[in-house]
Design an enzyme around this catalytic site. Structure first.
Site, mmCIF file in Angstrom:
data_model
loop_
_atom_site.group_PDB
_atom_site.id
_atom_site.type_symbol
_atom_site.label_atom_id
_atom_site.label_comp_id
_atom_site.label_asym_id
_atom_site.label_seq_id
_atom_site.Cartn_x
_atom_site.Cartn_y
_atom_site.Cartn_z
ATOM 1 N NE ARG A 141 -1.996 -2.258 3.272
ATOM 2 C CZ ARG A 141 -2.409 -2.699 4.461
ATOM 3 N NH1 ARG A 141 -3.586 -2.303 4.932
ATOM 4 N NH2 ARG A 141 -1.664 -3.521 5.182
ATOM 5 C CB THR A 165 0.813 -11.090 11.337
ATOM 6 O OG1 THR A 165 -0.571 -11.483 11.390
ATOM 7 C CG2 THR A 165 0.893 -9.735 10.659
ATOM 8 N N GLY A 220 6.753 -3.668 12.878
ATOM 9 C CA GLY A 220 7.759 -2.668 12.489
ATOM 10 C C GLY A 220 7.136 -1.419 11.901
ATOM 11 C CG ASP A 221 3.125 -1.519 10.325
ATOM 12 O OD1 ASP A 221 3.021 -1.919 11.490
ATOM 13 O OD2 ASP A 221 2.286 -1.780 9.434
ATOM 14 C CG ASN A 272 -4.615 -6.250 17.078
ATOM 15 O OD1 ASN A 272 -3.811 -6.035 17.987
ATOM 16 N ND2 ASN A 272 -4.393 -7.108 16.091
ATOM 17 N NE ARG A 321 29.587 21.943 -1.527
ATOM 18 C CZ ARG A 321 30.510 21.908 -2.481
ATOM 19 N NH1 ARG A 321 30.964 23.024 -3.014
ATOM 20 N NH2 ARG A 321 30.983 20.761 -2.902
ATOM 21 C CE1 TYR A 379 38.093 18.847 -10.011
ATOM 22 C CE2 TYR A 379 36.432 20.154 -11.126
ATOM 23 C CZ TYR A 379 37.024 18.933 -10.892
ATOM 24 O OH TYR A 379 36.565 17.823 -11.521
ATOM 25 N NE ARG A 418 45.525 46.241 -8.880
ATOM 26 C CZ ARG A 418 45.129 46.755 -7.730
ATOM 27 N NH1 ARG A 418 44.299 46.090 -6.943
ATOM 28 N NH2 ARG A 418 45.562 47.939 -7.350
HETATM 29 C C1 UD1 Z 1 -2.273 -6.036 11.505
HETATM 30 C C2 UD1 Z 1 -3.271 -6.864 12.315
HETATM 31 C C3 UD1 Z 1 -4.469 -5.986 12.664
HETATM 32 C C4 UD1 Z 1 -4.004 -4.739 13.413
HETATM 33 C C5 UD1 Z 1 -2.925 -3.989 12.646
HETATM 34 C C6 UD1 Z 1 -2.332 -2.902 13.529
HETATM 35 C C7 UD1 Z 1 -3.062 -9.177 11.558
HETATM 36 C C8 UD1 Z 1 -3.683 -10.272 10.758
HETATM 37 N N1 UD1 Z 1 -3.686 -8.004 11.556
HETATM 38 O O1 UD1 Z 1 -2.916 -5.680 10.269
HETATM 39 O O2 UD1 Z 1 -5.385 -6.715 13.466
HETATM 40 O O3 UD1 Z 1 -5.112 -3.889 13.676
HETATM 41 O O4 UD1 Z 1 -1.864 -4.875 12.252
HETATM 42 O O5 UD1 Z 1 -1.449 -2.076 12.846
HETATM 43 O O6 UD1 Z 1 -2.051 -9.400 12.193
HETATM 44 N N2 UD1 Z 1 4.413 -8.882 8.256
HETATM 45 C C9 UD1 Z 1 5.373 -9.849 8.128
HETATM 46 N N3 UD1 Z 1 5.106 -10.960 7.411
HETATM 47 C C10 UD1 Z 1 3.894 -11.162 6.838
HETATM 48 C C11 UD1 Z 1 2.903 -10.178 6.977
HETATM 49 C C12 UD1 Z 1 3.191 -9.037 7.699
HETATM 50 O O7 UD1 Z 1 6.489 -9.700 8.647
HETATM 51 O O8 UD1 Z 1 3.725 -12.228 6.213
HETATM 52 C C13 UD1 Z 1 4.738 -7.665 9.036
HETATM 53 C C14 UD1 Z 1 4.661 -6.385 8.230
HETATM 54 O O9 UD1 Z 1 5.928 -6.059 7.680
HETATM 55 C C15 UD1 Z 1 4.203 -5.360 9.266
HETATM 56 C C16 UD1 Z 1 3.443 -6.196 10.286
HETATM 57 O O10 UD1 Z 1 3.778 -7.543 10.066
HETATM 58 O O11 UD1 Z 1 5.296 -4.743 9.897
HETATM 59 C C17 UD1 Z 1 1.931 -6.017 10.166
HETATM 60 O O12 UD1 Z 1 1.527 -6.422 8.870
HETATM 61 P P1 UD1 Z 1 0.461 -5.594 8.043
HETATM 62 O O13 UD1 Z 1 0.267 -6.265 6.727
HETATM 63 O O14 UD1 Z 1 0.786 -4.170 8.056
HETATM 64 O O15 UD1 Z 1 -0.841 -5.889 8.933
HETATM 65 P P2 UD1 Z 1 -2.164 -5.010 9.016
HETATM 66 O O16 UD1 Z 1 -2.982 -5.251 7.818
HETATM 67 O O17 UD1 Z 1 -1.826 -3.604 9.320
HETATM 68 CA CA CA Z 2 0.048 -2.446 9.472
#
Ligand code: UD1
Ligand code: CA
Length: 458
Positions: free
Chosen positions: A16, A79, A102-103, A170, A333, A387, A440
């Site tokens: 996204r 996840t 991580g987000d 959540n 710089r 230069y 000069r």
């Molecule tokens: C997820 C939660 C949702 C919550 C939201 C909060 C699930 C199914 N849903 O949704 O309930 O409200 O976070 O922000 O967990 N990631 C992986 N591997 C994967 C998929 C995701 O490492 O296979 C990591 C992503 O990089 C990210 C995090 O997990 O950092 C969350 O994944 P994302 O796809 O953003 O989940 P949401 O749709 O936001």
């Molecule tokens: Ca997310």
């Protein structure tokens, strides 16, 4: 205290975001989102941290380095599947495990500590960090029974109309009993709208096994913002900026207009410094006390000592010593060092050069690859010609020298102490201590000859 483990989910691509850059590496206040998460996590003093990497694994590892262990999720199946990748490192260990995304760069370590504590007091097997969202769209919803006990989490795409009306979300942050977590992970399936292994399904699984599940609702929704697209990214930047600005104001820094002041995470500023509107301060910058940073300045990775005044200037990887003043419209710089009480004025560019104490370069000058002593005067329009199209050369100007306006200092040359370069000279040879240099053409005047030229008005 019980062992604490942390799993940071950072393997997703972040579709996204529509970006070449992997989502968790997008920056908030100058620092990658996943780095913000790790920094807060570190403050809770866990025994082990495992980051799940996949998309951009090498780049994520390069950003976080040795601060975390890593587990690879080769394919992003959800996840729940992501957390399962930590099995080899963590399964079978006794303790409590925090799972965080991580987000979610705005979460603070205080909230994470409170979550750990709540989990321990409630003696639950899983505790979800939840918040009340003004606009819950896109988040998983917390479904409670008629007496308010948490039953499960339902994702946006799987929610019924009624469930979608729930505003308790959540945050994607949870604490689990470590052993129960890995047992339950083996039981999740992909039977949902996205065909993914949802971590959120664990809640219902644990519940059905008679385990206690709790929810810890935090007051401040802002902290839980999950960044999935650029709109949320700008929102996260705004919130983080407010937080950083408030911090500096509490520490005694005046921000004339916080709404147009951009200070990156980690910048240090001393008290009684005044920051005017539309200022950007970035990277590893350290600013002293009683400094004025004038409107429209940008300062990157630089050190600005006490009592310095800067007006509408750009300063990169440079040092400005106590009492100096810079600008307006100066450009320092990389590797410029402006000495104590020195003055760098309008349209002056300095690169890889040192200016000593009290030295002045007031107007329209370029100083590159030079070492200038104390109390030197550099006139308007002086150019250090450093230069030749291939190589750079360095010049040295000793204390008290005077470089007249519009001189060219063709490097490498050395102007000795008290040396005087006359205005308009092109200097290609060294000037000895106390010497006067002309480089000069001599002026010739021709009586009445101006009359032959078209401008002549009689
Ligand atoms: C997820 C939660 C949702 C919550 C939201 C909060 C699930 C199914 N849903 O949704 O309930 O409200 O976070 O922000 O967990 N990631 C992986 N591997 C994967 C998929 C995701 O490492 O296979 C990591 C992503 O990089 C990210 C995090 O997990 O950092 C969350 O994944 P994302 O796809 O953003 O989940 P949401 O749709 O936001
Ligand atoms: Ca997310």
């Amino acid at each position: 205290m019980e062992n604490r483990f942390v799993i940071i989910l950072a393997a997703g691509k972040g579709t996204r975001m529509k970006s070449k850059l992997y989502k968790v590496l997008h920056k908030v206040a100058g620092k990658a989102m996943v780095d913000h998460v790790l920094t807060q996590v570190e403050n809770t003093r866990p025994d082990e941290i495992v980051t799940i990497v996949g998309h951009g694994a090498e780049a994520v590892k390069a950003t976080l380095g040795e601060r975390s262990k890593y587990a690879l999720q080769a394919e992003q199946l959800g996840t729940g599947h992501a957390v399962l990748q930590a099995k080899e490192l963590l399964a079978g260990k006794k303790g409590t495990t925090l799972v965080v995304s991580g987000d979610t760069p705005l979460l603070t370590w205080e909230t994470l500590s409170n979550l750990f504590e709540y989990h321990a007091t409630r003696q639950s097997s899983a505790t979800i960090l939840t918040a009340n969202a003004p606009d819950p769209f896109g988040y998983g919803r917390i479904i409670r029974d008629h007496i308010g006990i948490v039953e499960r989490i339902v994702e946006q795409k799987d929610a019924s109309a009624e469930e979608a009306r729930v505003t308790e979300i959540n945050t994607g942050t949870y604490v689990f009993d470590n052993e129960l977590l890995f047992d339950a992970l083996g039981k999740i399936d992909t039977n949902n709208a996205q065909g993914e292994y949802y971590l959120t399904d664990i809640i219902e699984i644990l519940k059905n096994e008679g385990q206690t599940v709790a929810a810890f609702q935090m007051d401040n929704f802002d902290e839980s913002l999950g960044v999935n697209d650029r709109i949320a990214l700008s929102e996260a930047n705004r919130i983080m900026r407010d937080r950083i600005n408030k911090y500096h104001m509490v520490q005694g820094v005046t921000l004339v207009d916080p709404a147009s002041t951009y200070i990156q995470y980690g910048v240090k500023i001393g008290s009684d410094t005044i920051i005017e509107p539309n200022v950007h301060i970035k990277g590893k910058t350290v600013i002293g006390s009683d400094v004025v940073i004038g409107a429209n300045s940008e300062i990157v990775d630089s050190t600005i000592e006490d009592n310095v005044k800067i007006r509408s200037s750009v300063i990169e990887e440079s040092i400005v010593r106590t009492g100096a003043d810079v600008g307006p419209m100066a450009h320092l710089r990389p590797l410029a060092e402006i000495g104590e009480n020195a003055h760098v004025g309008n349209f002056v560019e300095v690169k890889k050069a040192t200016l000593g104490k009290g030295t002045k370069a007031g107007h329209l000058t370029y100083i590159g690859n030079a070492e200038i002593g104390n109390e030197v005067n550099i006139g308007a329009g002086v150019i250090f010609v450093n230069y030749d199209g291939k190589n750079k050369y360095e010049s040295k100007v000793d204390d008290f020298a005077f470089i007249g306006s519009n001189a060219n200092i063709v490097s490498p040359v050395h102007v000795g102490k008290n040396g005087l370069v006359t205005a308009g000279s092109t200097i290609t040879e060294d000037v000895a201590e106390d010497a006067l240099a002309f480089g000069r053409a001599r002026q010739v005047n021709k009586e009445d000859r101006a009359k032959n030229y078209p401008h002549y008005k009689g």
